[in-house]
Motif scaffolding. Structure first.
Motif, PDB file in Angstrom:
ATOM      1  N   GLN A   2       0.816  -1.228   0.000  1.00  0.00           N
ATOM      2  CA  GLN A   2       0.000   0.000   0.000  1.00  0.00           C
ATOM      3  C   GLN A   2       0.843   1.268   0.000  1.00  0.00           C
ATOM      4  O   GLN A   2       0.378   2.329  -0.428  1.00  0.00           O
ATOM      5  CB  GLN A   2      -0.976   0.005   1.191  1.00  0.00           C
ATOM      6  N   PHE A   3       2.080   1.181   0.482  1.00  0.00           N
ATOM      7  CA  PHE A   3       2.937   2.372   0.565  1.00  0.00           C
ATOM      8  C   PHE A   3       3.667   2.670  -0.747  1.00  0.00           C
ATOM      9  O   PHE A   3       4.339   3.697  -0.860  1.00  0.00           O
ATOM     10  CB  PHE A   3       3.999   2.191   1.664  1.00  0.00           C
ATOM     11  N   LEU A   4       3.589   1.774  -1.731  1.00  0.00           N
ATOM     12  CA  LEU A   4       4.337   1.976  -2.977  1.00  0.00           C
ATOM     13  C   LEU A   4       3.553   2.881  -3.939  1.00  0.00           C
ATOM     14  O   LEU A   4       2.351   3.076  -3.798  1.00  0.00           O
ATOM     15  CB  LEU A   4       4.647   0.625  -3.619  1.00  0.00           C
ATOM     16  N   ASP A   5       4.272   3.427  -4.936  1.00  0.00           N
ATOM     17  CA  ASP A   5       3.656   4.310  -5.918  1.00  0.00           C
ATOM     18  C   ASP A   5       2.864   3.499  -6.952  1.00  0.00           C
ATOM     19  O   ASP A   5       3.007   2.284  -7.043  1.00  0.00           O
ATOM     20  CB  ASP A   5       4.758   5.149  -6.604  1.00  0.00           C
ATOM     21  N   PHE A  18      -6.828   4.418   7.449  1.00  0.00           N
ATOM     22  CA  PHE A  18      -7.523   4.502   8.748  1.00  0.00           C
ATOM     23  C   PHE A  18      -8.936   5.085   8.610  1.00  0.00           C
ATOM     24  O   PHE A  18      -9.763   4.929   9.501  1.00  0.00           O
ATOM     25  CB  PHE A  18      -6.708   5.344   9.743  1.00  0.00           C
ATOM     26  N   ARG A  19      -9.197   5.743   7.455  1.00  0.00           N
ATOM     27  CA  ARG A  19     -10.548   6.294   7.219  1.00  0.00           C
ATOM     28  C   ARG A  19     -11.502   5.240   6.646  1.00  0.00           C
ATOM     29  O   ARG A  19     -12.688   5.495   6.498  1.00  0.00           O
ATOM     30  CB  ARG A  19     -10.485   7.451   6.232  1.00  0.00           C
ATOM     31  N   GLY A  20     -10.938   4.119   6.217  1.00  0.00           N
ATOM     32  CA  GLY A  20     -11.759   3.111   5.546  1.00  0.00           C
ATOM     33  C   GLY A  20     -11.828   3.344   4.053  1.00  0.00           C
ATOM     34  O   GLY A  20     -12.674   2.775   3.360  1.00  0.00           O
ATOM     35  N   THR A  72      -2.700  10.525   5.952  1.00  0.00           N
ATOM     36  CA  THR A  72      -2.853   9.088   5.702  1.00  0.00           C
ATOM     37  C   THR A  72      -1.680   8.310   6.283  1.00  0.00           C
ATOM     38  O   THR A  72      -1.868   7.265   6.898  1.00  0.00           O
ATOM     39  CB  THR A  72      -2.945   8.830   4.187  1.00  0.00           C
ATOM     40  N   ILE A  73      -0.467   8.830   6.082  1.00  0.00           N
ATOM     41  CA  ILE A  73       0.720   8.173   6.635  1.00  0.00           C
ATOM     42  C   ILE A  73       1.319   9.123   7.665  1.00  0.00           C
ATOM     43  O   ILE A  73       1.632  10.266   7.348  1.00  0.00           O
ATOM     44  CB  ILE A  73       1.745   7.855   5.527  1.00  0.00           C
TER      45      ILE A  73
END
Ligand code: ADP
Ligand code: ZN
Length: 201
Positions: free
Chosen positions: A92-95, A121-123, A171-172
């Protein structure tokens, strides 16, 4: 036209934190190693969960050596020419280029397995996970256990100083001031978005 079982495919293991994605990724890699396949394991750099930057680690302590990467391009640079399986954790952290990279690897015969959290975290959809799930041959969506009610959990609850984090927090988050819980849809709280959604009903 060739209809045999040619190698090369994309598998996605998705779900919330604590749902067992790393456990499942590690299981698939171990089986490939038993089958004497050449495997490359990568992990997004951003996740330094147990300071084990060079490992894929499950919450239960299973471990696998991994090459840390920040971008999809780094995977292209570091993958071995004779690699038969490429495993990528915390995708999920990749471009967004990761979609093209995985498609290219699968087309040239590599079995690509990605694990990642599909919602933030927001869904809401997290990074490239939705697109990866779309182009994958196989998607495994795992759930954890809601720590509030005991139902199956499909949401990441972010807590800041023990309280649900607001919708507009980043988000991060860097610095690790936050903590996370697995929760079901009904026990998941995102202040301000909850209020906005109630106003629409
Ligand atoms: P992920 O990679 O999805 O974050 P892991 O594979 O690292 O998940 O960890 C899964 C393990 O976490 C489970 O097998 C279980 O022992 C443990 N665990 C801790 N909290 C929970 C929870 N709320 N729901 C389910 N499993 C949990
Ligand atoms: Zn619940």
């Amino acid at each position: 036209m060739f209809h045999g079982s040619r190698p090369g495919s994309i598998e996605v293991i998705s779900g919330v934190m604590f749902s067992g994605k790393s456990e499942e990724l590690i299981r698939r890699v171990r089986r490939a190693i038993i089958a004497r396949r050449k495997v490359d394991v990568f992990k997004s750099h951003l996740d330094a969960r147990y300071a084990g930057l060079y490992h894929v680690t499950s919450h239960d302590g299973l471990e696998l050596d991994a090459i840390p990467v920040d971008t999809a391009a780094e995977i292209v640079r570091q993958v071995h020419a004779d690699s038969e399986m490429v495993a990528i954790d915390e995708a999920q952290f990749l471009d967004d280029d990761i979609v093209t990279v995985c498609t290219g690897l699968a087309n040239r015969g590599v079995r690509v397995v990605l694990a990642g959290t599909d919602t933030d975290f927001r869904g809401e959809p997290f990074g490239p996970m939705g697109s990866l799930m779309a182009v994958a041959e196989q998607v495994t969506k795992l759930r954890a256990i809601c720590v509030v009610c005991g139902d199956e959990a499909c949401r990441n609850q972010r807590l800041l100083d023990g309280k649900p984090a607001r919708y507009d927090s980043p988000t991060i988050m860097v610095g690790g001031r936050e903590s996370y819980e697995a929760r079901c849809r009904h026990c998941h709280r995102v202040p301000s978005a909850d209020e906005d959604q109630r106003a629409l009903l």
